[in-house]
Design a protein around this motif. Structure first.
Motif, PDB file in Angstrom:
ATOM      1  N   THR A  15      47.804  -0.529   9.177  1.00  0.00           N
ATOM      2  CA  THR A  15      46.873  -0.155   8.115  1.00  0.00           C
ATOM      3  C   THR A  15      47.337  -0.697   6.764  1.00  0.00           C
ATOM      4  O   THR A  15      46.550  -1.288   6.016  1.00  0.00           O
ATOM      5  N   ARG A  19      45.859  -4.247   4.165  1.00  0.00           N
ATOM      6  CA  ARG A  19      45.473  -4.285   2.749  1.00  0.00           C
ATOM      7  C   ARG A  19      46.052  -5.502   2.029  1.00  0.00           C
ATOM      8  O   ARG A  19      45.396  -6.089   1.180  1.00  0.00           O
ATOM      9  N   LEU A  76      41.998  -3.997  13.167  1.00  0.00           N
ATOM     10  CA  LEU A  76      41.632  -3.042  12.121  1.00  0.00           C
ATOM     11  C   LEU A  76      40.303  -2.346  12.394  1.00  0.00           C
ATOM     12  O   LEU A  76      40.187  -1.135  12.196  1.00  0.00           O
ATOM     13  N   ALA A  77      39.293  -3.072  12.836  1.00  0.00           N
ATOM     14  CA  ALA A  77      37.974  -2.457  13.082  1.00  0.00           C
ATOM     15  C   ALA A  77      38.030  -1.419  14.201  1.00  0.00           C
ATOM     16  O   ALA A  77      37.541  -0.295  14.020  1.00  0.00           O
ATOM     17  N   SER A  80      39.727   1.656  12.926  1.00  0.00           N
ATOM     18  CA  SER A  80      38.852   2.385  12.015  1.00  0.00           C
ATOM     19  C   SER A  80      37.837   3.222  12.792  1.00  0.00           C
ATOM     20  O   SER A  80      37.556   4.366  12.439  1.00  0.00           O
ATOM     21  N   GLU A  81      37.290   2.641  13.855  1.00  0.00           N
ATOM     22  CA  GLU A  81      36.350   3.381  14.712  1.00  0.00           C
ATOM     23  C   GLU A  81      37.026   4.597  15.342  1.00  0.00           C
ATOM     24  O   GLU A  81      36.453   5.686  15.396  1.00  0.00           O
ATOM     25  N   ALA A  83      39.649   6.233  14.197  1.00  0.00           N
ATOM     26  CA  ALA A  83      39.887   7.224  13.145  1.00  0.00           C
ATOM     27  C   ALA A  83      38.596   7.961  12.799  1.00  0.00           C
ATOM     28  O   ALA A  83      38.600   9.180  12.608  1.00  0.00           O
ATOM     29  N   GLY A  84      37.491   7.242  12.745  1.00  0.00           N
ATOM     30  CA  GLY A  84      36.198   7.877  12.474  1.00  0.00           C
ATOM     31  C   GLY A  84      35.823   8.868  13.557  1.00  0.00           C
ATOM     32  O   GLY A  84      35.315   9.962  13.276  1.00  0.00           O
TER      33      GLY A  84
END
Length: 101
Positions: A15, A19, A76-77, A80-81, A83-84
């Motif tokens: 993560t 960035r 990353l995608a 993110s999914e 985590a969502g």
């Protein structure tokens, strides 16, 4: 692969590196509670898996910078999914944990 991404340090480092690139000491300061040994070990694992690349700069002492590879960026995608999903189902998971077994 599931073992790799289920490790808390791995997820945090991916993560952060998503960035921007980081030098080792910057990462060490950014990740509260990680030892230098664990940071080194995790970065080496991510590098050997092709998710992170390490660049050495010819300075004195040598500077080292870490960044995600294109393969690492592609992770990353899905992270993110995931985590969502965890946020969306937090209440259900908490309720299940409170049920007697």
């Amino acid at each position: 692969m599931l073992r790799l991404v289920s490790d808390k340090w791995t997820l945090l480092l991916i993560t952060l590196l998503g960035r921007q690139p980081y030098r080792f000491n910057e990462l060490h300061r950014a990740v509260e509670g990680i030892s230098q040994r664990m940071l080194t070990r995790t970065l080496r694992t991510l590098e050997s898996d092709g998710l992170v690349e390490r660049e050495v700069f010819p300075t004195s002492p040598p500077g080292v910078e870490y960044r995600l590879t294109p393969l690492g960026v592609s992770l990353l995608a899905p992270l993110s999914e995931l985590a969502g999903w965890a946020v969306d189902h937090h209440a259900e998971i908490a309720a299940a944990r409170r049920r007697p077994t």
